[in-house]
Write an enzyme that holds these catalytic residues in place. Structure first.
Site, mmCIF file in Angstrom:
data_model
loop_
_atom_site.group_PDB
_atom_site.id
_atom_site.type_symbol
_atom_site.label_atom_id
_atom_site.label_comp_id
_atom_site.label_asym_id
_atom_site.label_seq_id
_atom_site.Cartn_x
_atom_site.Cartn_y
_atom_site.Cartn_z
ATOM 1 N N LYS A 117 0.684 -1.220 -0.019
ATOM 2 C CA LYS A 117 0.077 0.150 -0.001
ATOM 3 C C LYS A 117 0.790 1.410 -0.091
ATOM 4 C CE LYS A 117 -4.341 -1.756 1.085
ATOM 5 N NZ LYS A 117 -5.645 -1.629 1.766
ATOM 6 N N LYS A 199 -3.708 -10.191 -6.501
ATOM 7 C CA LYS A 199 -5.017 -10.610 -5.959
ATOM 8 C C LYS A 199 -6.216 -9.866 -6.255
ATOM 9 C CE LYS A 199 -5.757 -8.192 -1.443
ATOM 10 N NZ LYS A 199 -6.722 -7.867 -0.622
ATOM 11 N N LYS A 202 -10.737 -4.606 -4.324
ATOM 12 C CA LYS A 202 -11.608 -3.495 -4.618
ATOM 13 C C LYS A 202 -10.905 -2.139 -5.191
ATOM 14 C CE LYS A 202 -13.802 -4.001 0.090
ATOM 15 N NZ LYS A 202 -12.415 -3.712 0.971
HETATM 16 P P1 ATP Z 1 -8.808 -2.888 -0.465
HETATM 17 O O1 ATP Z 1 -8.327 -3.188 -2.056
HETATM 18 O O2 ATP Z 1 -9.511 -1.838 0.108
HETATM 19 O O3 ATP Z 1 -7.371 -3.101 0.264
HETATM 20 P P2 ATP Z 1 -9.379 -5.704 -0.138
HETATM 21 O O4 ATP Z 1 -10.599 -5.811 -1.370
HETATM 22 O O5 ATP Z 1 -8.330 -6.192 -0.205
HETATM 23 O O6 ATP Z 1 -9.636 -4.119 0.001
HETATM 24 P P3 ATP Z 1 -10.539 -5.926 2.599
HETATM 25 O O7 ATP Z 1 -11.448 -5.084 3.161
HETATM 26 O O8 ATP Z 1 -9.153 -5.634 2.936
HETATM 27 O O9 ATP Z 1 -10.500 -6.209 1.149
HETATM 28 O O10 ATP Z 1 -10.710 -7.568 3.240
HETATM 29 C C1 ATP Z 1 -12.020 -8.062 3.528
HETATM 30 C C2 ATP Z 1 -11.654 -9.428 3.362
HETATM 31 O O11 ATP Z 1 -11.648 -10.177 2.383
HETATM 32 C C3 ATP Z 1 -10.411 -10.087 4.105
HETATM 33 O O12 ATP Z 1 -10.640 -11.257 5.104
HETATM 34 C C4 ATP Z 1 -9.590 -10.485 3.245
HETATM 35 O O13 ATP Z 1 -8.730 -11.574 3.503
HETATM 36 C C5 ATP Z 1 -10.539 -10.823 2.319
HETATM 37 N N1 ATP Z 1 -10.131 -10.692 0.774
HETATM 38 C C6 ATP Z 1 -9.715 -9.844 0.271
HETATM 39 N N2 ATP Z 1 -9.242 -9.831 -1.226
HETATM 40 C C7 ATP Z 1 -9.393 -11.235 -1.238
HETATM 41 C C8 ATP Z 1 -9.057 -12.081 -2.408
HETATM 42 N N3 ATP Z 1 -8.839 -11.372 -3.596
HETATM 43 N N4 ATP Z 1 -9.346 -13.273 -2.300
HETATM 44 C C9 ATP Z 1 -9.963 -13.879 -1.130
HETATM 45 N N5 ATP Z 1 -10.191 -13.189 0.051
HETATM 46 C C10 ATP Z 1 -9.571 -11.923 -0.066
#
Ligand code: ATP
Ligand code: LTN
Length: 335
Positions: A117, A199, A202
């Site tokens: 980040k 990965k 969002k």
């Molecule tokens: P950002 O992009 O804003 O960092 P993010 O999409 O990584 O957000 P988070 O809010 O940080 O989402 O994560 C919420 C939950 O979703 C956590 O338990 C995280 O491990 C899970 N998660 C996020 N992305 C993935 C993915 N690509 N595959 C599986 N689990 C995920």
């Protein structure tokens, strides 16, 4: 002793940084609902975490309400679980300060999410982004959670939370429960549809990289049709076929079919047929979530009632933790 007291406690959180992706859904939230009968579950929309990257205030407010409605739409029942917005319970931030004094600079520097980040937001490497995992530890330890359902990317943060708990216990005497990660076997890391080495996230700038759980059927199918794969034409799970492996994982997660079953279902068929089948299965699977969400988001009074009750229940638990922590540390009691 009541039945409630015998159940183990689960805590998890999700950031209101935009509409949830299929990764968030498969890796995390869809596993939350089924745990509600067997465990005491506490789920939070972690808005304090979200401001570690710049947020537009009106958008953050909207995303937070949307995220709250979405977890209910994904199966969290506010009668069975405690569902609240993190900033409504001040104890998280307070405990985070205490725990930061049992956290080493070196261990925070090793967190891969911080490295990723800070590379992505090079113009705003703020102290909150650095100390974020301490707040996450506070979220979990404030409830003495036994289990934490997360996707694989959060495993390192959970290990840090365990180290912080261990260090506190060593300094002040056994107090915090050691939380265990609860990572799904299928779909713990859903990858980007455009770059399957990354990965699905969002905050990806490329809208075709991630499927959002509120995307309509046509959009979902279009995104899968455009998914990056390889130049072979064989639907099978093998090293080096990251794109196909990812699509197979997603298909398996939404249909319950094993990788072997999927391989034989598509034997002799091309990637076009497979991508269409994945798109349709995902869209059909998400349809009930989308319609439930539409109803919930239209009823702001009901949402408010739920998150207010959730915050009260959450604060009641953490107030007790915090006052015990204060006593252990040696702060003077006011009562
Ligand atoms: P950002 O992009 O804003 O960092 P993010 O999409 O990584 O957000 P988070 O809010 O940080 O989402 O994560 C919420 C939950 O979703 C956590 O338990 C995280 O491990 C899970 N998660 C996020 N992305 C993935 C993915 N690509 N595959 C599986 N689990 C995920
Ligand atoms: N750090 C997590 C979100 C999160 C969380 C938590 C998850 C904040 N506090 C407590 C589980 C338990 C993330 O970025 N996905």
């Amino acid at each position: 002793m009541s039945d409630t007291n015998e159940k183990k406690l689960i805590f998890s959180g999700i950031q209101p940084t935009g509409t949830f992706t299929l990764g968030n859904y498969i890796g995390a939230i869809r596993n939350w609902g089924p745990l509600q009968d067997e465990y005491n579950c506490i789920y939070s929309i972690v808005d304090l975490h979200a401001i570690t990257v710049r947020q537009e205030p009106a958008k953050l407010r909207q995303n937070t309400l949307q995220a709250y409605a979405l977890i209910l739409a994904c199966g969290i029942d506010p009668e069975k679980s405690t569902a609240f917005i993190q900033s409504h319970n001040h104890n998280h931030a307070e405990l985070s300060w205490i725990l930061s004094c049992s956290t080493q600079f070196g261990e925070l520097s090793r967190m891969t999410q911080f490295k990723d980040k800070s590379a992505k937001h090079a113009d705003d490497i703020n102290a909150g982004l650095f100390t974020y995992p301490v707040l996450m530890a506070a979220d979990i330890l404030a409830y003495n959670a036994d289990l934490v359902p997360i996707g694989a990317d959060q495993k390192q943060h959970l290990e840090l939370a365990r180290n912080i708990a261990g260090r506190f216990n060593q300094k002040y005497g056994e107090f915090f429960t050691m939380p265990e990660p609860f990572i799904p076997k299928t779909g713990a890391r859903v990858m980007s549809l455009q770059d399957p080495s990354k990965k699905m996230s969002k905050s990806d700038e490329n809208p075709n990289a991630c499927v959002l759980i509120l995307d309509d059927k046509d959009t979902i199918i279009r995104k899968f049709k455009r998914a990056v794969t390889d130049s072979e034409a064989e639907v099978c799970y093998r090293e080096g076929k990251d794109g196909i492996n990812n699509l197979m994982t997603i298909y398996s997660a939404v249909t319950g079919k094993s990788l072997e079953e999927i391989t034989s279902e598509f034997s002799g068929k091309g990637y076009g047929d497979f991508k269409l089948a994945v798109g349709e299965a995902v869209a059909d699977h998400l349809e009930p979530v989308r319609s439930k969400y539409e109803k919930l988001i239209a009823d702001k009074a009901y949402l408010k009632e739920c998150y207010t009750a959730g915050a009260e229940a959450a604060s009641k638990i953490t107030r007790k933790t915090l006052s015990k922590v204060y006593r252990k540390i040696g702060f003077v009691d006011i009562r």
